[in-house]
Design an enzyme around this catalytic site. Structure first.
Site, short mmCIF file in Angstrom:
data_model
loop_
_atom_site.label_atom_id
_atom_site.label_comp_id
_atom_site.label_asym_id
_atom_site.label_seq_id
_atom_site.Cartn_x
_atom_site.Cartn_y
_atom_site.Cartn_z
N ARG A 51 0.81 -1.22 0.00
CA ARG A 51 0.00 0.00 0.00
C ARG A 51 0.85 1.27 0.00
O ARG A 51 0.45 2.29 -0.57
CB ARG A 51 -0.95 -0.01 1.21
N LYS A 213 -18.53 -18.27 1.87
CA LYS A 213 -19.98 -18.20 1.90
C LYS A 213 -20.59 -17.61 0.64
O LYS A 213 -20.12 -16.61 0.12
CB LYS A 213 -20.43 -17.37 3.11
N GLY A 369 -9.07 -9.67 0.00
CA GLY A 369 -7.95 -9.96 0.89
C GLY A 369 -7.29 -11.29 0.69
O GLY A 369 -6.06 -11.38 0.55
N GLY A 392 -12.82 -4.68 0.59
CA GLY A 392 -14.21 -4.29 0.79
C GLY A 392 -14.69 -3.29 -0.24
O GLY A 392 -15.81 -3.38 -0.74
#
Length: 411
Positions: A51, A213, A369, A392
């Site tokens: 980053r 999920k 991630g 996200g």
């Protein structure tokens, strides 16, 4: 969705997305929201500098113009002032990567910051203390944002990782800069890359969705299903689909309350002429650990007491064939428990297939991630077209949501 909205807004205003290339920073102080929320070890050493390196081009452009940089970021999830989350720990690493000694002030508002900013000379960099030491940051407090805004002439948002948050430094602060606000190179590249996959892609387009999920990816699936030709399903979410189709999955991870949803997704894909590819075989284990007993079986015939932890060799061949025939590839989520060596092969084979397709001029975007961790761990980061810095934020863009940090610059 957000990219369509962006393009419509640009068309209406008859101007392109405003980036730092639209400004000359000579004699100007740039207030830059960066995402330096980097991992630290127990000795406070930075263990992944991605980053920081990603923000370097934006910072250097401003310095080369003859401006100065005031950097704002958060680190971790502190509750009030917490020394272990101080950005002072990363000053030397940032200095080494940028090639300029970075100054630091142990607050982000107040007199000490005002003094540090007032004495900052052109060509210098100042890093402010962790924004989240103040609750006002996450609350999107307008007064807090206004105090921050006083430190710069031009506001630059280059923090894609927090663009989906309506925080003071990402979404509220921009209103105090009128026309003196823009995207940094990183944030602009993120928007461009996701737009290339969803709205300006060369077909066939393949999306690989892994993870645990179905529920966490349903928004993405619903939004992209008309835009892609193939969806490869992997990871734990596989077994919700397999059970919904009548298969036996043993002790594999499953969302029993999402079985009907899985069938609806399959029907929707059929109606939209989008092919969904499920694993046909799996590496199963009798315990969730790397040293468990393993065997390879069909995904719809897993014995009781066993669980699927990786896709099998037939599946890897099938998926590789789909990817080899793709011109645009989106990868979000691993195919197995890659953190354990014995269950990493499926993810590695997938990475190899994507790297090979990329070398033959396919465009590949990796985000999320676990996916990003996998491409770094197995050496694929330089073999794909683009690795997103925001998990996200990328998911929300793929779901078609409007991101506050992006909207704030447009407005």
């Amino acid at each position: 969705m957000i990219i369509v909205y962006l393009l419509l807004q640009f068309k209406k205003s008859k101007k392109e997305m405003t980036t730092i290339d639209n400004f000359n920073f000579e004699g100007k102080k740039a207030l830059i929201r960066v995402d330096f929320n980097v991992p630290l070890d127990e000795d406070f050493n930075v263990t992944d500098v991605t980053r920081i390196e990603s923000a370097k081009p934006t910072i250097l452009k401003i310095l080369e113009d003859g401006g100065s940089c005031i950097l704002m970021s958060h680190l971790g999830r502190p509750k009030g002032v917490s020394p272990e989350f101080s950005l002072s720990h990363i000053v030397e690493t940032v200095s080494e990567i940028i090639g300029v000694q970075v100054k630091f002030v142990n607050d982000c508002i107040g007199e000490s910051v005002e003094e540090a900013v007032s004495t900052l000379e052109m060509g210098e960099i100042l890093l402010l203390e962790n924004l989240r030491f103040y609750d006002e940051e996450k609350k999107g407090d307008k007064d807090f944002a206004e105090k921050l805004s006083k430190f710069g002439d031009i506001y630059v948002n280059d923090a894609f990782g927090t663009a989906h948050r309506a925080h003071a430094s990402t979404a509220i602060i921009a209103q105090f800069f009128e026309d003196n606000k823009c995207f940094g190179y990183l944030l602009a590249k993120e928007i461009e890359s996701i737009n290339k996959v969803l709205n300006n892609s060369e077909k066939p387009v393949t999306a690989i969705l892994g993870g645990a999920k179905v529920s966490s990816k349903i928004g993405v699936i619903e939004n992209i299903i008309e835009k892609v030709d193939h969806i490869i399903v992997g990871g734990g979410m596989t077994f919700t689909f397999i059970k919904a189709l009548g298969g036996t999955i043993g002790n594999s991870l499953v969302e029993d309350d999402k079985l009907a949803l899985a069938l609806e997704i399959l029907e929707l894909a059929k109606a939209k002429n989008t092919q969904i590819h499920l694993p046909v075989d799996a590496i199963i284990a009798d315990d969730f650990n790397n040293d468990a007993n393993t065997q390879v079986v069909d995904t719809n015939a897993i014995p009781q007491g066993w669980m699927g932890l990786d896709c099998g060799p037939k599946t890897s061949v099938n998926f590789a064939e789909v990817i080899a025939n793709s011109k645009t590839i989106l990868w979000n989520g691993p195919l197995g428990v890659f953190e354990m060596e014995n269950f990493a092969k499926g993810t590695i084979e997938l990475g190899n297939a994507i790297a090979d397709a990329t070398s033959k001029c396919a465009f590949s975007l990796v985000g999320g991630g676990d996916s990003v961790a996998a491409v770094k761990q197995f050496g694929f980061a330089d073999k794909v077209s683009y690795v997103s810095t925001g998990g996200g934020a990328m998911l929300e863009m793929l779901e078609g949501k409007q991101l506050p940090g992006i909207e704030a610059i447009l407005n």
